[in-house]
Design an enzyme around this catalytic site. Structure first.
Site, short mmCIF file in Angstrom:
data_model
loop_
_atom_site.label_atom_id
_atom_site.label_comp_id
_atom_site.label_asym_id
_atom_site.label_seq_id
_atom_site.Cartn_x
_atom_site.Cartn_y
_atom_site.Cartn_z
N HIS A 142 4.60 -4.61 -6.43
CA HIS A 142 4.68 -3.89 -5.16
C HIS A 142 4.83 -2.38 -5.36
O HIS A 142 4.09 -1.62 -4.75
CB HIS A 142 5.77 -4.42 -4.23
CG HIS A 142 5.57 -3.86 -2.86
ND1 HIS A 142 4.53 -4.20 -2.05
CD2 HIS A 142 6.21 -2.88 -2.20
CE1 HIS A 142 4.55 -3.50 -0.95
NE2 HIS A 142 5.56 -2.68 -1.01
N HIS A 191 -5.71 -6.38 4.60
CA HIS A 191 -4.61 -5.41 4.59
C HIS A 191 -4.75 -4.41 3.44
O HIS A 191 -4.72 -3.20 3.64
CB HIS A 191 -3.27 -6.14 4.50
CG HIS A 191 -2.13 -5.24 4.15
ND1 HIS A 191 -1.58 -4.35 5.05
CD2 HIS A 191 -1.44 -5.06 3.00
CE1 HIS A 191 -0.61 -3.67 4.48
NE2 HIS A 191 -0.51 -4.09 3.23
#
Lengths: 589, 72
Positions: free
Chosen positions: A229, A380
């Site tokens: 992330h 996304h």
């Protein structure tokens, strides 16, 4: 004679130029694999075997989100450090050293991936960008990644050395904003890459080399996402830097607030890493409470993004009003839409706002279950890294190319068409990906439709969604062709003496308005480490406690016809006995 | 022109997300457009934007200042 970057820092300009060209090579390769998989998956044009889809997908992912983004980042950061500190790198050989290490590393990984297309060698690495176990790659792939990441670490050392040298000469000065952005980003990167370094060096590489027999898949997944992330922010931070220090300038004004920009980068430093578990909401073996903590941390990350939206739009409005713009919205007309650098970054920022909304859905634990592992997620990240980052990088390339080559841009009109085409193409593609994800269409597969089952679109048909994705993919490919035409055309141009000066935006509210504590990098790093310890210690201990450091003991299940007979006999006896007991109880009630 | 050529290009580009999302939004109120109908709506919007853009501002045919100063 102009005051371009190449005039002030000719040796460093060569480094930046080489890093950018490496980045563009990766972009070209990644783009080719992108259109191949788009047309294959949608069924419009298939010339590869579906089994090779994963090799194509790995190449698309690794070349774009590792090579393209990070080579561009090191170029931008080298420019930012040297320009804002107004000094060359401390040791040019060291600079070329880390670039060389990165280049060798990505070449090894790239060759390992591409070798998967041929049976002439047993080398392959079709493990996707998310290369955790149980998928296993050839050791060359992992070794390449290690060298590449070490190269980025040394690049960070290079930039810190420049700052330390500058600080010794300017002890009372605030850290210049671009340098501050580079240093905070690199501190975040050092923390984030500890996860992937552990995953590769302790588990995946020894496993691939045959030194250990097994690994704990959940552990390697968790260590990957420890890095997986924050790497998103590693891609985003150079784009943010451009929005803060270039967009106000090309808008014709100044950055609204230097202190807010520093706050944003500090928040990214402390909040980027303790969020990775939000990629694992559906992983069994991690307690819900740990996932809830990751969700909370992730939602806090909205704060710096919203601060950025405010600061950047305020800066653009200031620029527009300097150019004569008036009214509540009338100032929008005064913005320099003719300038591809501006328009590309503005459209990228607009797309990023949409990405923020779909990101909130990914981050919410309950609603994530609806879209987890579906095409929604692909939609996304094509808005985040595929547009907010990629489009910003391509747009600022049109400013950087003259600075680092000393040559005028080949065509501003083509550049403008290119950034607009990217926006339109990505609109079609990502919209259809999001909508397909809501129907449950899976990601990471060459064959999203199964025999005997059909997805039912809420609006329109699946065929229309496929067509929209293919159309978007083709427009994006055309946009890339225009981009490379401009890069090559500029490289073939002659040297120009009429280039814009190497400058970045001034500020309306400068560093003198920022509290001194913001420049205390040790404090923010310590807080970041503490948050990581809080977020990860117990989940990791729990995972190791349950599944072992190198996975649970493997007891191969004996598979033979004799075993099946024995098992059938045992099962039959057991079931017969149970039924007899039930019957006996019924009779005697 | 009421808007610069580059500004017009961006406005036309922004019609793309408007159109693809409009189809979904309309379905919430039971208005389901086919691809052809969506294309027709799109064409009408494009023509409307072009007519608006090319109409002379204040009737004097003056070019919008807009980003004219950025044509460097």
């Amino acid at each position: 004679m102009s005051n371009a970057y190449i005039d002030d820092f000719p040796a460093e300009a060569k480094v930046v130029r080489t890093a950018f060209y490496s980045s563009f090579l990766a972009l070209a390769l990644g783009g080719v694999f992108g259109v191949i998989q788009t047309l294959h998956r949608t069924g419009y044009y298939r010339f590869i075997d579906s089994a090779d889809y994963y090799t194509v997908l790995t190449a698309h992912g690794v070349f774009l989100v590792i090579s393209f983004t990070i080579f561009f980042l090191v170029g931008v950061f080298t420019w930012a450090i040297t320009t804002s500190l107004d000094r060359g790198v401390e040791d040019l050989r060291f600079t070329w050293g880390w670039y060389g290490l990165m280049a060798i590393g990505i070449t090894l990984s790239g060759v390992a991936i591409l070798a998967g297309f041929t049976d002439a060698t047993d080398i392959s690495a079709s493990v996707l960008f998310t290369f955790y176990a149980p998928l296993q790659a050839h050791p060359m792939f992992y070794l390449g990644l290690v060298l590449f990441v070490v190269g980025t670490w040394l690049a960070g050392v290079d930039w810190f050395r420049s700052w330390w040298a500058w600080k010794a000469e300017n002890p009372d000065e605030r850290i210049p904003l671009p340098t501050f952005m580079v240093l905070t980003t690199m501190l975040m990167w050092y923390i984030a890459t500890l996860g992937v370094a552990a995953a590769i060096l302790v588990f995946l590489l020894p496993w691939s080399l045959g030194l250990v027999e097994s690994v704990n898949p959940l552990l390697t997944r968790t260590l990957f996402w420890f890095f997986g992330h924050p790497v998103v922010y590693f891609w985003l931070m150079p784009a943010y830097m451009m929005w803060y220090i270039m967009l106000p300038k090309v808008s014709g004004g100044k950055l609204f607030s230097d202190p807010l920009a520093r706050v944003v980068f500090v928040l990214f430093l402390i909040l980027s890493v303790p969020t990775g578990i939000h990629h694992q909401y559906l992983d069994p073996g991690i307690a819900e409470g740990f996932k809830f903590i990751a969700m909370t941390n992730t939602m806090f990350l909205l704060l710096p993004s919203l601060l950025t939206a405010f600061t950047v739009v305020a800066s653009m409005e200031h620029g527009a009003r300097q150019r004569g713009g008036e009214g509540y919205f009338g100032w929008l007309k005064a913005l320099p839409w003719r300038d591809p650098v501006f328009t590309g970054m503005a459209l990228a920022g607009l797309m990023f706002a949409a990405a923020g909304f779909s990101g909130m859905i990914n981050a919410g634990m309950n609603i994530n279950y609806l879209v987890h592992n579906t095409f929604w997620v692909v939609g996304h990240f094509h808005l985040t890294v595929g547009t907010a980052v990629a489009l910003t990088f391509m747009a600022v390339t049109y400013w950087f190319l003259p600075q680092i080559t000393g040559k005028a841009l080949w065509s501003r009109s083509v550049a403008l068409g290119q950034v607009v085409l990217w926006f339109v193409g990505m609109t079609f593609m990502s919209n259809a990906m999001h909508r397909a994800g809501l129907l449950g269409v899976p990601r990471r597969t060459a064959e999203p439709q199964y025999d005997g089952f059909e997805f039912e679109a809420a609006v329109g048909t699946m065929g229309e969604l496929q067509a929209q994705i293919a159309l978007g993919g083709i427009l994006l490919t055309l946009s890339l062709v225009l981009f490379f035409a401009n890069v090559v055309g500029t490289a073939l141009n002659g040297r120009s003496d009429d280039l814009p000066a190497n400058e970045y935006a001034g500020t309306l509210s400068g560093p003198e308005d920022a509290p001194l504590v913001l420049d205390n990098l040790k404090l923010w790093t310590a807080i970041a480490v503490v948050l990581v310890v809080f977020a990860y210690t117990f989940p990791l201990l729990s995972i190791i406690d349950r599944g072992g450091l190198f996975g649970p003991d493997i007891n191969p299940f004996p598979v033979s016809l004799e075993t099946v007979h024995l098992l059938a006999f045992a099962l039959e006896s057991h079931v017969t006995g149970a039924l007899e007991s039930v019957a006996w109880l019924g009779v005697n009630r | 022109m009421r808007i610069s050529k580059a500004g017009l290009l961006v406005v036309l580009a922004l019609l793309a997300p408007l159109l693809v999302e409009l189809r979904t939004v309309l379905s919430w109120i039971n208005v389901e457009l086919t691809v052809l109908e969506t294309a027709v709506v799109g064409a009408i919007l494009v023509v409307a934007v072009l007519v608006w853009a090319f109409l002379p501002e204040n009737g004097n045919g003056k070019t919008a200042e807009g980003d004219a100063s950025s044509e460097n």
